[in-house]
Design a protein around this motif. Structure first.
Motif, PDB file in Angstrom:
ATOM      1  N   SER A  37       0.776  -1.207   0.124  1.00 53.95           N
ATOM      2  CA  SER A  37       0.089  -0.116   0.022  1.00 53.95           C
ATOM      3  C   SER A  37       0.785   1.230   0.035  1.00 53.95           C
ATOM      4  O   SER A  37       1.885   1.208   0.732  1.00 53.95           O
ATOM      5  N   ALA A  38       0.347   2.180  -0.542  1.00 53.87           N
ATOM      6  CA  ALA A  38       1.163   3.436  -0.999  1.00 53.87           C
ATOM      7  C   ALA A  38       0.193   4.609  -1.120  1.00 53.87           C
ATOM      8  O   ALA A  38      -0.031   4.957  -2.334  1.00 53.87           O
ATOM      9  N   PRO A  39      -0.133   5.421  -0.052  1.00 53.89           N
ATOM     10  CA  PRO A  39      -0.169   5.124   1.306  1.00 53.89           C
ATOM     11  C   PRO A  39      -1.431   3.980   1.630  1.00 53.89           C
ATOM     12  O   PRO A  39      -2.458   3.857   0.822  1.00 53.89           O
ATOM     13  N   GLN A  40      -1.457   3.659   2.876  1.00 52.01           N
ATOM     14  CA  GLN A  40      -2.525   2.751   3.451  1.00 52.01           C
ATOM     15  C   GLN A  40      -3.671   3.521   4.282  1.00 52.01           C
ATOM     16  O   GLN A  40      -3.381   4.667   4.397  1.00 52.01           O
ATOM     17  N   TYR A  41      -4.661   2.987   4.244  1.00 52.26           N
ATOM     18  CA  TYR A  41      -5.879   3.704   5.085  1.00 52.26           C
ATOM     19  C   TYR A  41      -5.950   3.025   6.260  1.00 52.26           C
ATOM     20  O   TYR A  41      -5.795   1.629   6.277  1.00 52.26           O
ATOM     21  N   PRO A  42      -5.944   3.956   7.338  1.00 55.97           N
ATOM     22  CA  PRO A  42      -6.344   4.977   7.598  1.00 55.97           C
ATOM     23  C   PRO A  42      -5.264   5.893   8.148  1.00 55.97           C
ATOM     24  O   PRO A  42      -5.394   7.100   8.401  1.00 55.97           O
ATOM     25  N   HIS A  43      -3.913   5.539   8.096  1.00 56.13           N
ATOM     26  CA  HIS A  43      -2.722   6.284   8.677  1.00 56.13           C
ATOM     27  C   HIS A  43      -2.034   6.820   7.672  1.00 56.13           C
ATOM     28  O   HIS A  43      -0.994   7.618   8.277  1.00 56.13           O
ATOM     29  N   GLY A  44      -1.846   6.422   6.401  1.00 55.47           N
ATOM     30  CA  GLY A  44      -1.285   7.341   5.479  1.00 55.47           C
ATOM     31  C   GLY A  44       0.123   6.519   5.433  1.00 55.47           C
ATOM     32  O   GLY A  44       1.006   7.215   4.709  1.00 55.47           O
ATOM     33  N   ILE A  45       0.283   5.651   6.016  1.00 59.46           N
ATOM     34  CA  ILE A  45       1.740   4.979   6.011  1.00 59.46           C
ATOM     35  C   ILE A  45       2.153   4.297   4.438  1.00 59.46           C
ATOM     36  O   ILE A  45       1.479   3.728   3.899  1.00 59.46           O
ATOM     37  N   LEU A  46       3.186   4.593   4.088  1.00 59.58           N
ATOM     38  CA  LEU A  46       3.839   3.892   3.010  1.00 59.58           C
ATOM     39  C   LEU A  46       4.725   2.730   2.999  1.00 59.58           C
ATOM     40  O   LEU A  46       5.697   2.679   3.813  1.00 59.58           O
ATOM     41  N   ASP A  47       4.068   1.442   2.514  1.00 52.73           N
ATOM     42  CA  ASP A  47       4.970   0.412   2.721  1.00 52.73           C
ATOM     43  C   ASP A  47       6.020   0.395   1.906  1.00 52.73           C
ATOM     44  O   ASP A  47       6.494   1.432   1.138  1.00 52.73           O
ATOM     45  N   PRO A  48       7.051  -0.077   2.267  1.00 50.65           N
ATOM     46  CA  PRO A  48       8.558  -0.206   1.530  1.00 50.65           C
ATOM     47  C   PRO A  48       8.376  -0.825   0.127  1.00 50.65           C
ATOM     48  O   PRO A  48       8.513  -2.009  -0.126  1.00 50.65           O
TER      49      PRO A  48
END
Length: 124
Positions: A37-48
């Protein structure tokens, strides 16, 4: 569905990022794709994404980037002055990317698009 087993990899409880070695352990000869995920929901974290794409490439497995939340924003990050690693087809091994047009694309809810790096990934 279709006899496909979904395997989820736990994420770090602080960073919410997946551990690449755990991801590698979840892969076997029947694995049909990896997804980040780039970004994931709900935190906006970008996976490597680069690391995950590299792993997928080394195992000859397609790698999908779920960019549904930020697909219409992350592409402009560099131009806006943000130092963001590429999350798209510039990353070797990324075979498909999805983005929801109803999230920042100003389209009706429930619509999404998917892009493929090569026609060979489209059933014809």
């Amino acid at each position: 569905m279709f006899g496909v087993e979904l395997r989820k990899v736990k994420v770090d409880q602080t960073s919410f990022l997946p551990n690449i070695s755990d991801l590698k352990k979840a892969i076997d000869k029947n694995t049909i794709a990896l997804v980040g995920s780039a970004p994931q929901y709900p935190h906006g974290i970008l996976d490597p994404i680069s690391e995950m794409a590299s792993l997928a490439t080394s195992l000859n497995i397609p790698f999908h980037v779920d960019s549904c939340l930020g697909g219409f924003l992350t592409v402009f990050a560099e131009a806006a002055g943000y130092d963001l690693e590429p999350l798209d087809f510039r990353v070797p091994g990324v075979t498909s990317i999805s983005a929801d047009t109803h999230k920042f694309g100003y389209a009706p809810r429930g619509s999404s698009v998917i892009l493929y790096s090569d026609r060979k990934y489209i059933h014809q």
